[in-house]
Design an enzyme around this catalytic site. Structure first.
Site, PDB file in Angstrom:
ATOM      1  N   ARG A 119       0.859  -1.184   0.000  1.00 41.08           N
ATOM      2  CA  ARG A 119       0.000   0.000   0.000  1.00 41.08           C
ATOM      3  C   ARG A 119       0.896   1.236   0.000  1.00 41.08           C
ATOM      4  NH1 ARG A 119      -3.496  -2.735  -1.420  1.00 41.08           N
ATOM      5  NH2 ARG A 119      -5.546  -3.114  -0.502  1.00 41.08           N
ATOM      6  N   GLU A 147      -3.404   7.099  -4.645  1.00 41.82           N
ATOM      7  CA  GLU A 147      -3.763   6.574  -5.962  1.00 41.82           C
ATOM      8  C   GLU A 147      -5.245   6.765  -6.283  1.00 41.82           C
ATOM      9  OE1 GLU A 147      -2.246   2.500  -5.133  1.00 41.82           O
ATOM     10  OE2 GLU A 147      -4.251   1.856  -5.763  1.00 41.82           O
ATOM     11  N   HIS A 200      -1.137  -0.377  -9.901  1.00 39.87           N
ATOM     12  CA  HIS A 200      -1.738  -1.299  -8.921  1.00 39.87           C
ATOM     13  C   HIS A 200      -2.233  -2.577  -9.606  1.00 39.87           C
ATOM     14  CE1 HIS A 200      -3.989  -1.567  -4.809  1.00 39.87           C
ATOM     15  NE2 HIS A 200      -3.654  -2.769  -5.264  1.00 39.87           N
TER      16      HIS A 200
HETATM   17  C1  8YV Z   1      -6.606  -6.110  -5.127  1.00 41.13           C
HETATM   18  C2  8YV Z   1      -4.944  -5.537  -3.320  1.00 41.13           C
HETATM   19  O1  8YV Z   1      -6.664  -6.300  -6.458  1.00 41.13           O
HETATM   20  O2  8YV Z   1      -6.186  -7.321  -2.420  1.00 41.13           O
HETATM   21  C3  8YV Z   1      -5.534  -6.325  -2.211  1.00 41.13           C
HETATM   22  O3  8YV Z   1      -5.317  -5.928  -1.057  1.00 41.13           O
HETATM   23  O4  8YV Z   1      -4.197  -4.675  -3.094  1.00 41.13           O
HETATM   24  C4  8YV Z   1      -5.219  -5.733  -4.766  1.00 41.13           C
HETATM   25  O5  8YV Z   1      -4.208  -6.475  -5.319  1.00 41.13           O
HETATM   26  C5  8YV Z   1      -7.576  -5.055  -4.710  1.00 41.13           C
HETATM   27  O6  8YV Z   1      -7.500  -4.819  -3.359  1.00 41.13           O
HETATM   28  C6  8YV Z   1      -8.982  -5.402  -5.073  1.00 41.13           C
HETATM   29  O7  8YV Z   1      -9.892  -4.779  -4.218  1.00 41.13           O
END
Ligand code: 8YV
Length: 327
Positions: free
Chosen positions: A243, A272, A290
């Site tokens: 993150r 983002e 992402h």
């Molecule tokens: C997901 C992510 O695609 O799952 C996570 O925490 O960061 C991502 O890779 C995204 O969160 C989908 O909501």
């Protein structure tokens, strides 16, 4: 939940196979044009939903949850991280929250290694050179990057994804170091041949590559602060597939521009989809949108997990991937 099919509101478009199955099982309300819902739309969504299926692009805060239908008792998030959901407000309202852990571990770890290689070996610069027709042919001193074999990798956060990164990185000849709030059991450390650093400061100061793999929580917000980033040696690379909020992006950009960090590979950003414009200008910043877990297989697995969580809950059982229980 009553016998009729629960009203399940999806905030984004999910893979066809998942949406089809959800329509069979639930009274599913789709977001067919996949627009990112505004806070007002999210408030409307929780007002009609018995189950809300949000993603990382939705901020499910106290104001949104204040509109929740009393029958809305489950937020089955599509994703592993859940920092976009105000858990305290959900708990207060008796709403259970689930996520989709485990199924995107390997894909995200792959992307972490891809970023390490891309930064150290200048893949995006080389790609641009060829595609823009500027390549003049081989030269002994052109496009020199740095070897990663034999270097030290410091993993910040050694959960499922951090460990999957460690397994891959050993194959690339990196020695594994990690910092984590709670030290891993000796048997796991042994299997990964990983060295534990209780002090993050000390680890950062001694690594060649740093990978951020911890979740974003109040405790990890700006864990890589301006002060800590200054401890990183100038030859080191930093990659982040976790993150954006874990790194102070402004300080990171400044240090990169000043040549006090050798390069970064980022898949996530503090604000983002906005990216610090100064990062965009830098050749030593490999920037991805992402997409760490963006494989069709992964997205289907995530959707399956969401379905299992909803179905289990609707059948009166505790869903397997509970982040908090609302009952
Ligand atoms: C997901 C992510 O695609 O799952 C996570 O925490 O960061 C991502 O890779 C995204 O969160 C989908 O909501």
């Amino acid at each position: 939940m009553a016998n009729k099919k629960p009203v399940v509101v999806l905030t984004r478009k999910l893979p066809d196979a998942i949406e089809t199955r959800m329509m069979e099982l639930f009274d599913a309300r789709l977001n067919t044009d996949d627009h990112v819902m505004s806070q007002a739309e999210l408030s409307e969504a929780v007002c009609v939903a018995e189950v809300l299926v949000p993603t990382v692009t939705d901020r499910i805060d106290a104001r949104v949850l204040a509109h929740a239908n009393p029958a809305c008792k489950l937020i089955a998030s599509f994703g592993t991280g859940y920092d976009h959901i105000d858990l305290a407000s959900a708990r207060q309202r008796g709403i259970t929250v689930t996520s989709t852990p485990g199924v995107l571990t390997e894909d995200t770890a792959d992307m972490t290694l891809a970023l390490i290689l891309a930064v150290a070996r200048r893949l995006t610069e080389g790609n641009r050179l060829v595609k823009t027709g500027q390549w003049q042919g081989w030269s002994p001193t052109a496009m020199l990057g740095h070897r990663i074999w034999g270097k030290r990798l410091g993993i910040v956060g050694m959960g499922r994804i951090g460990q999957a990164v460690a397994r891959r990185a050993r194959g690339f000849g990196l020695s594994i170091h990690y910092h984590k709030r709670n030290r891993l059991p000796a048997v796991v450390e042994h299997e990964l041949e990983a060295t534990y650093w209780e002090s993050l400061d000390q680890m950062l100061a001694r690594m060649d590559v740093i990978s951020v793999n911890c979740p974003h929580t109040p405790a990890t917000y700006h864990l890589l602060s301006a002060r800590r980033l200054k401890l990183v040696p100038p030859h080191a690379y930093i990659v982040n597939t976790s993150r954006g909020e874990v790194i102070d992006e402004t300080a990171l950009t400044r240090l990169l521009r000043e040549g006090r960090i050798a390069g970064v590979g980022l898949d996530v950003y503090e604000h983002e989809p906005a990216v610090n414009p100064k990062l965009l200008e830098l050749d030593n910043a490999v920037l991805l949108p992402h997409m760490g877990s963006a494989t069709l297989e992964g997205r289907i697995d995530m959707g399956e997990k969401v379905i299992i969580n909803i179905k289990t809950f609707a059948d009166g059982h505790a869903p397997p991937d509970r982040v908090i229980e609302g009952f």
